[in-house]
Design an enzyme around this catalytic site. Structure first.
Site, PDB file in Angstrom:
ATOM      1  N   GLY A  68       0.773  -1.247   0.000  1.00  0.00           N
ATOM      2  CA  GLY A  68       0.000   0.000   0.000  1.00  0.00           C
ATOM      3  C   GLY A  68       0.796   1.285   0.000  1.00  0.00           C
ATOM      4  O   GLY A  68       0.294   2.320   0.441  1.00  0.00           O
ATOM      5  N   SER A  69       2.027   1.273  -0.546  1.00  0.00           N
ATOM      6  CA  SER A  69       2.765   2.541  -0.517  1.00  0.00           C
ATOM      7  C   SER A  69       2.157   3.567  -1.471  1.00  0.00           C
ATOM      8  O   SER A  69       2.199   4.774  -1.201  1.00  0.00           O
ATOM      9  CB  SER A  69       4.254   2.316  -0.813  1.00  0.00           C
ATOM     10  N   ARG A  94      -5.156  -8.255  -9.499  1.00  0.00           N
ATOM     11  CA  ARG A  94      -6.167  -9.052 -10.204  1.00  0.00           C
ATOM     12  C   ARG A  94      -6.594  -8.324 -11.464  1.00  0.00           C
ATOM     13  O   ARG A  94      -6.554  -7.094 -11.507  1.00  0.00           O
ATOM     14  CB  ARG A  94      -7.389  -9.274  -9.313  1.00  0.00           C
ATOM     15  N   ASN A  98      -4.731   2.785 -13.292  1.00  0.00           N
ATOM     16  CA  ASN A  98      -3.813   1.803 -12.710  1.00  0.00           C
ATOM     17  C   ASN A  98      -2.404   2.390 -12.760  1.00  0.00           C
ATOM     18  O   ASN A  98      -2.120   3.263 -13.577  1.00  0.00           O
ATOM     19  CB  ASN A  98      -3.854   0.502 -13.524  1.00  0.00           C
ATOM     20  N   HIS A 155       1.687   1.162 -13.099  1.00  0.00           N
ATOM     21  CA  HIS A 155       2.509   0.019 -13.508  1.00  0.00           C
ATOM     22  C   HIS A 155       3.980   0.435 -13.507  1.00  0.00           C
ATOM     23  O   HIS A 155       4.304   1.527 -13.983  1.00  0.00           O
ATOM     24  CB  HIS A 155       2.086  -0.449 -14.902  1.00  0.00           C
ATOM     25  N   GLY A 197      -7.763  -4.800 -21.471  1.00  0.00           N
ATOM     26  CA  GLY A 197      -6.493  -5.535 -21.549  1.00  0.00           C
ATOM     27  C   GLY A 197      -5.707  -5.433 -20.254  1.00  0.00           C
ATOM     28  O   GLY A 197      -6.140  -4.790 -19.290  1.00  0.00           O
ATOM     29  N   VAL A 198      -4.540  -6.073 -20.241  1.00  0.00           N
ATOM     30  CA  VAL A 198      -3.655  -6.002 -19.077  1.00  0.00           C
ATOM     31  C   VAL A 198      -2.589  -4.934 -19.361  1.00  0.00           C
ATOM     32  O   VAL A 198      -1.771  -5.095 -20.262  1.00  0.00           O
ATOM     33  CB  VAL A 198      -2.993  -7.369 -18.797  1.00  0.00           C
ATOM     34  N   ASP A 199      -2.665  -3.819 -18.621  1.00  0.00           N
ATOM     35  CA  ASP A 199      -1.701  -2.712 -18.749  1.00  0.00           C
ATOM     36  C   ASP A 199      -1.692  -2.106 -20.155  1.00  0.00           C
ATOM     37  O   ASP A 199      -0.647  -1.702 -20.666  1.00  0.00           O
ATOM     38  CB  ASP A 199      -0.273  -3.187 -18.371  1.00  0.00           C
ATOM     39  N   GLU A 206       6.733   6.559  -8.634  1.00  0.00           N
ATOM     40  CA  GLU A 206       5.308   6.200  -8.620  1.00  0.00           C
ATOM     41  C   GLU A 206       4.543   7.098  -7.657  1.00  0.00           C
ATOM     42  O   GLU A 206       3.425   7.537  -7.931  1.00  0.00           O
ATOM     43  CB  GLU A 206       5.122   4.735  -8.198  1.00  0.00           C
TER      44      GLU A 206
HETATM   45  C1  GRF Z   1       3.814  -0.954  -7.525  1.00  0.00           C
HETATM   46  O1  GRF Z   1       5.105  -1.160  -8.010  1.00  0.00           O
HETATM   47  C2  GRF Z   1       2.829  -0.765  -8.650  1.00  0.00           C
HETATM   48  O2  GRF Z   1       3.376  -0.121  -9.765  1.00  0.00           O
HETATM   49  C3  GRF Z   1       2.468  -2.196  -9.004  1.00  0.00           C
HETATM   50  O3  GRF Z   1       2.412  -2.848  -7.761  1.00  0.00           O
HETATM   51  C4  GRF Z   1       3.240  -2.185  -6.818  1.00  0.00           C
HETATM   52  C5  GRF Z   1       2.388  -1.825  -5.642  1.00  0.00           C
HETATM   53  O4  GRF Z   1       3.134  -1.291  -4.576  1.00  0.00           O
HETATM   54  N1  GRF Z   1       1.246  -2.238  -9.769  1.00  0.00           N
HETATM   55  P1  GRF Z   1       2.379  -0.673  -3.310  1.00  0.00           P
HETATM   56  O5  GRF Z   1       1.455  -1.755  -2.746  1.00  0.00           O
HETATM   57  O6  GRF Z   1       1.600   0.524  -3.767  1.00  0.00           O
HETATM   58  O7  GRF Z   1       3.473  -0.323  -2.359  1.00  0.00           O
END
Ligand code: GRF
EC number: 2.1.2.2
Length: 203
Positions: A19-20, A96, A112, A114, A148-150, A179
């Site tokens: 959950g960062s 998921r 999302n 990624h 789709g996926v990503d 991120e």
């Molecule tokens: C991150 O690297 C995100 O890009 C990917 O999963 C990870 C989740 O990290 N989809 P966190 O749980 O938000 O710390």
């Protein structure tokens, strides 16, 4: 629904893990913020660190196990999103794949994050894929979610160098720092109506 709204936006974060990114979003959009607030955290695992983190931020958290039954998960998730009046869904380490019906229903309202510069290295182990490919830079992408996926349209990308001798963990950590900047920035851009997903954005 069209962004911008004429009231504070209501965000939900779906998370499966530590959950960062949720922390970054909850800090950027706290309860009572005039622009936007995280009003709901939905975890598909009861042990997700994200759920306890949500409580620490004073945000309601719900565990909705995915199990093998995606339809049931999506019905419950949809009911919660309606109950909490959610405008924008942020997937943050949500491991998921949602159904085409669900992503179509929320087209233009679901994002999302990624850990690669999409369209490079979609799917699992993006950092490992980047190291194996020998690229000299990588980064992260916040994108609209489609079937789709990503694959959905990118909203924000941030770049980091890949350094000689990088490990998967080292690269992942460097990307993660970006991120935490990219996700709030992307949410702001979407909520301000600066970017729309092609199909269904105005539905
Ligand atoms: C991150 O690297 C995100 O890009 C990917 O999963 C990870 C989740 O990290 N989809 P966190 O749980 O938000 O710390």
């Amino acid at each position: 629904m069209t962004f911008p709204l004429e009231r504070p936006a209501r965000l939900a974060v779906f998370a499966s893990g530590r959950g960062s990114n949720l922390r970054a979003l909850a800090a950027a959009f706290p309860p009572g913020d005039p622009f936007a607030s995280v009003v709901l955290v939905l975890g598909n695992r009861r042990d997700a660190g994200a759920l306890s983190l949500a409580e620490a931020y004073g945000v309601p958290a719900r565990a909705v196990p995915f199990g093998g039954d995606r339809d049931r998960f999506e019905r419950e998730a949809d009911a919660l999103l309606r109950t909490f009046g959610v405008d924008l869904v942020c997937l943050a380490g949500f491991m998921r794949v949602l159904s085409p019906a669900f992503t179509a229903r929320y087209a233009g309202r679901i994002l999302n994050i990624h850990p690669s510069l999409l369209p490079l290295f979609p799917g699992l182990h993006a950092q490992r894929q980047a190291l194996s490919a020998g690229v000299r830079e990588s980064g992260c992408t916040v994108h609209f979610v489609d079937a789709g996926v990503d694959t959905g349209e990118a909203v924000v990308q941030r770049r980091v160098p890949v350094l000689p001798g990088d490990t998967e963990e080292g690269l992942a950590e460097r990307i993660l720092q970006e991120e935490h900047r990219a996700y709030p920035e992307a949410v702001r851009r979407v909520l301000m109506g600066q970017v729309h997903s092609g199909v269904g954005a105005h539905a």
